[in-house]
Write an enzyme that holds these catalytic residues in place. Structure first.
Site, PDB file in Angstrom:
ATOM      1  N   HIS A  95     113.224  29.634  88.610  1.00 58.87           N
ATOM      2  CA  HIS A  95     114.364  30.249  89.289  1.00 58.87           C
ATOM      3  C   HIS A  95     114.253  31.769  89.291  1.00 58.87           C
ATOM      4  O   HIS A  95     114.359  32.410  90.346  1.00 58.87           O
ATOM      5  CB  HIS A  95     115.660  29.820  88.582  1.00 58.87           C
ATOM      6  CG  HIS A  95     116.892  30.451  89.151  1.00 58.87           C
ATOM      7  ND1 HIS A  95     117.715  29.793  90.032  1.00 58.87           N
ATOM      8  CD2 HIS A  95     117.454  31.675  88.965  1.00 58.87           C
ATOM      9  CE1 HIS A  95     118.720  30.589  90.378  1.00 58.87           C
ATOM     10  NE2 HIS A  95     118.584  31.744  89.734  1.00 58.87           N
ATOM     11  N   GLU A  96     114.057  32.343  88.109  1.00 62.65           N
ATOM     12  CA  GLU A  96     113.994  33.801  88.039  1.00 62.65           C
ATOM     13  C   GLU A  96     112.789  34.343  88.797  1.00 62.65           C
ATOM     14  O   GLU A  96     112.854  35.429  89.392  1.00 62.65           O
ATOM     15  CB  GLU A  96     113.967  34.260  86.578  1.00 62.65           C
ATOM     16  CG  GLU A  96     115.227  33.921  85.790  1.00 62.65           C
ATOM     17  CD  GLU A  96     116.501  34.450  86.448  1.00 62.65           C
ATOM     18  OE1 GLU A  96     116.434  35.473  87.147  1.00 62.65           O
ATOM     19  OE2 GLU A  96     117.558  33.830  86.260  1.00 62.65           O
ATOM     20  N   HIS A 156     111.510  37.145  96.004  1.00 62.31           N
ATOM     21  CA  HIS A 156     112.408  37.706  97.018  1.00 62.31           C
ATOM     22  C   HIS A 156     112.246  39.232  97.067  1.00 62.31           C
ATOM     23  O   HIS A 156     112.242  39.841  98.140  1.00 62.31           O
ATOM     24  CB  HIS A 156     113.853  37.324  96.671  1.00 62.31           C
ATOM     25  CG  HIS A 156     114.793  37.355  97.826  1.00 62.31           C
ATOM     26  ND1 HIS A 156     116.112  36.977  97.724  1.00 62.31           N
ATOM     27  CD2 HIS A 156     114.631  37.728  99.124  1.00 62.31           C
ATOM     28  CE1 HIS A 156     116.707  37.105  98.901  1.00 62.31           C
ATOM     29  NE2 HIS A 156     115.825  37.556  99.765  1.00 62.31           N
TER      30      HIS A 156
END
Length: 664
Positions: free
Chosen positions: A462-463, A469
């Protein structure tokens, strides 16, 4: 204030990728740069506002973005260090600078002459005197909207009141962060009899050995503590649970008065700005747009989760009765019994998973997934110092060998570190000012143990989704780069990245992964209810009228209970993922009235994963398409337009309900 030429922050860093020279920075340099940065930005914006030339993209938008270069450079570096490895000096600077930064922000957003300069550019664009590309137009429209939301149209008296509230909120938020960190550290449970640790592995016991004949179980951010699922000793489970859910509720680290004051000040601010409540103010700038939209979706999911959790509780209580005859099933038993039942029903043995969950091995799987999807590679840079001495620094390169940016990974827990896991940017990508991105990931693993949980695997993926991004940003303006999107959109790409942990043989062999997939909806009533309870608690604090908010510390717990009951998510067995007193996301980390964003983003996440499944999975072609249409634009366009560009339509709820095994 001027800044010394010897200060490493005075100019862009000469290190590769403009990585801040952390080895040469102390609180003294940060302080000088922070205050000089505010002075420089005010001077630059005063010149922008007074400029009598016809408004253009260059002398308005470019000048606006360039005005805060020193301040942005300093804040990104300082914040990363303060969160990951603070010192008393950095804590003092954080407390000193927070209200000053709030006042600095007000000086900008309440400046009518500056606002009118943007209006002049808008007018010239409307008459065709100036041509705006899509990113120019979006930055202009969002900046004008931000001026309005900030109160630029208020009269002088109301602006003075607003400034006072913003300063107060900055001071209170800083106080909460400090008290919350101290409460978490002080709440650790000390064990004097090693027999009470039955159920933990030798490695886990060694990891919490205090070295003085005791063992210390540190608290994590959430209500649930991971070791409660493993500890056979019921009394210790109860002590750990109670230490977790009572932190911040009194004594030396009492957060209740602080949060009551924050909620009241936020409510006053929203009313002053013409909004029904603070949630309406914050949500208006996100994807959801209205509190009605948030309440409709979150309320439905909360009620569905409560119904499923109640049904699951009956099953677990029956199994508990065979483990502890005569004892009453309690909150500190839920996760422990759930693990027993999960193992019995699905054949999952944590010991069987452990050999595959070494923290370094999982990180390598994260990199492999990114390479498979996007063709990127990671080259260690031991010559570079990250935001903490423990951080590992990597140069990230594209499939053609061209540089993308730097990635700094800080695995390890320390008392000077905020709890949980997160991503930050050290340098924001921008094509106008020619900067490549530098990003961090931060976790809280214990150096003495290198094995993480399956949930920890999802957290790492997730991180790293947030990191991608930031790394893949291709935008003109630094203020719209990478993860600088609305709160209810930013979690979406990172949640999609979790899916790639489920590829057979990437982290786990196919046979073990099949067991986990078969059990994926097991205990989802509990998992969804604890999240929905926290989400709706956040909305209660920020939608309740001022007259009905607590006025003192003593009223906080009763308010919390009434709020949970009003939403139908109060459960004696399932506490909110974060109770009010340690809900750092909404009191100290910028997610006020925005915790719903995680679930709002899950709708897009599940729908996007369905697209991958429908189109052949994690191929390079699909990865490149996702990167190009969804990750690269960052916050430079409306997020729903970004989603439509990727999916071809608006997101649908069905895939998320299927994933959670819930029925509305």
């Amino acid at each position: 204030m001027t800044i010394s030429a010897a200060n490493p922050l005075a100019e862009r860093s000469h290190l590769p990728f403009q990585l801040p020279d952390f080895a040469a920075l102390t609180a003294v340099e940060y302080r000088e740069a922070l205050f000089a940065g505010m002075d420089q930005q005010r001077e630059a914006l005063a010149a922008l506002a007074a400029d009598d030339r016809p408004a253009t993209v260059e002398n308005v938008l470019h000048a606006w973005e360039a005005s805060g270069a020193l301040l942005e450079r300093t804040l990104l570096a300082f914040s990363a260090v303060w969160m990951a490895n603070s010192t008393p000096e950095l804590d003092a600077l954080h407390e000193e600078s927070s209200p000053k930064l709030a006042q600095h922000s007000d000086a900008i957003w309440l400046d009518r002459a500056l606002y009118e300069r943007f209006l002049a550019l808008q007018a010239r664009a409307e008459t065709g005197e100036v041509t705006l590309d899509a990113e120019d137009a979006y930055l202009l429209s969002e900046t004008l909207a931000s001026f309005t939301r900030a109160g630029v149209a208020l009269d002088e008296a109301d602006q003075a009141q607003l400034r006072a509230l913003n300063t107060e909120l900055a001071e209170l938020g800083t106080q909460f962060q400090r008290v919350n960190r101290e409460a978490r550290v002080a709440g650790a449970v000390v064990v004097t009899d090693v027999a009470e640790l039955d159920g933990l592995s030798e490695e886990e016991i060694a990891a919490i050995d205090a070295g003085d004949g005791t063992w210390r179980i540190e608290l994590v951010n959430t209500s649930q503590q991971p070791l409660m699922a493993k500890l056979h000793h019921r009394g210790l489970r109860q002590r750990l649970y109670e230490a977790s859910i009572t932190r911040g509720l009194g004594g030396e680290h009492d957060a209740r008065g602080i949060i009551a004051a924050i909620a009241r000040a936020r409510s006053q601010k929203a009313t002053l700005l013409g909004y029904e409540n603070f949630a309406a103010l914050r949500i208006s700038s996100g994807c959801a747009k209205t509190t009605d939209a948030v309440n409709a979706l979150m309320g439905r999911l909360g009620r569905a989760a409560r119904a499923q959790a109640d049904a699951d509780a009956t099953t677990l209580a029956a199994r508990f009765a065979t483990l502890e005859p005569g004892a009453e099933f309690a909150p500190w038993d839920w996760e422990y019994v759930a693990e027993v039942v999960r193992a019995e029903q699905f054949g999952i043995d944590e010991a069987e998973l452990a050999p595959y969950l070494d923290v370094h091995r999982v990180l390598e799987a994260v990199y492999v997934a990114a390479h498979d999807l996007y063709g990127i590679t990671f080259e260690p840079r031991p010559d570079l110092v990250g935001h903490t001495p423990d951080a590992d620094v990597y140069e990230v390169r594209d499939a053609d060998g061209s540089p993308i940016g730097l990635f700094c990974m800080d695995f390890w827990a320390r008392p000077t570190k905020q709890g949980g896991a997160w991503m930050t940017s050290l340098v924001n990508e921008t094509t106008v000012f020619k900067s490549l991105p530098v990003v961090t990931n931060n976790c809280n693993y214990t150096p003495a143990t290198t094995t993480i949980t399956w949930d920890g695997v999802h957290t790492m993926f997730h991180e790293f989704g947030h990191a991608l991004h930031g790394l893949f940003a291709t935008t003109k303006y630094p203020s719209l780069s990478g993860t600088l999107t609305p709160r209810d959109f930013v979690e979406f790409p990172s949640q999609v990245n979790e899916f790639w942990a489920m590829v057979p043989d990437r982290v786990l062999p196919a046979n073990l992964l099949a067991k986990l997939e078969a059990a994926s909806s097991f205990n989802q009533g509990f998992g969804t209810l604890e999240i929905m309870a926290a989400t709706l608690l956040d909305q209660a604090w920020h939608q309740t009228p001022l007259a009905e908010l607590p006025t003192s510390a003593e009223e906080v717990e009763a308010f919390e209970q009434r709020a949970l009951a009003a939403w139908g998510v109060d459960s004696a067995l399932v506490p909110p993922r974060y109770r009010s007193a340690y809900f750092n996301h909404i009191w100290g980390s910028g997610y006020a009235a925005g915790d719903y964003g995680y679930t709002w983003a899950q709708v897009m996440d599940a729908d996007a994963v369905a697209w991958f499944t429908e189109n052949g999975g994690g191929t390079r072609e699909n990865g490149d398409y996702f990167r190009r249409t969804l990750l690269a634009p960052g916050g430079s366009v409306d997020p729903l337009e970004t989603y439509r560009a990727f999916r071809g339509r608006d997101p649908e709820l069905g895939p998320l309900l299927e994933r959670l095994g819930l029925h509305l």
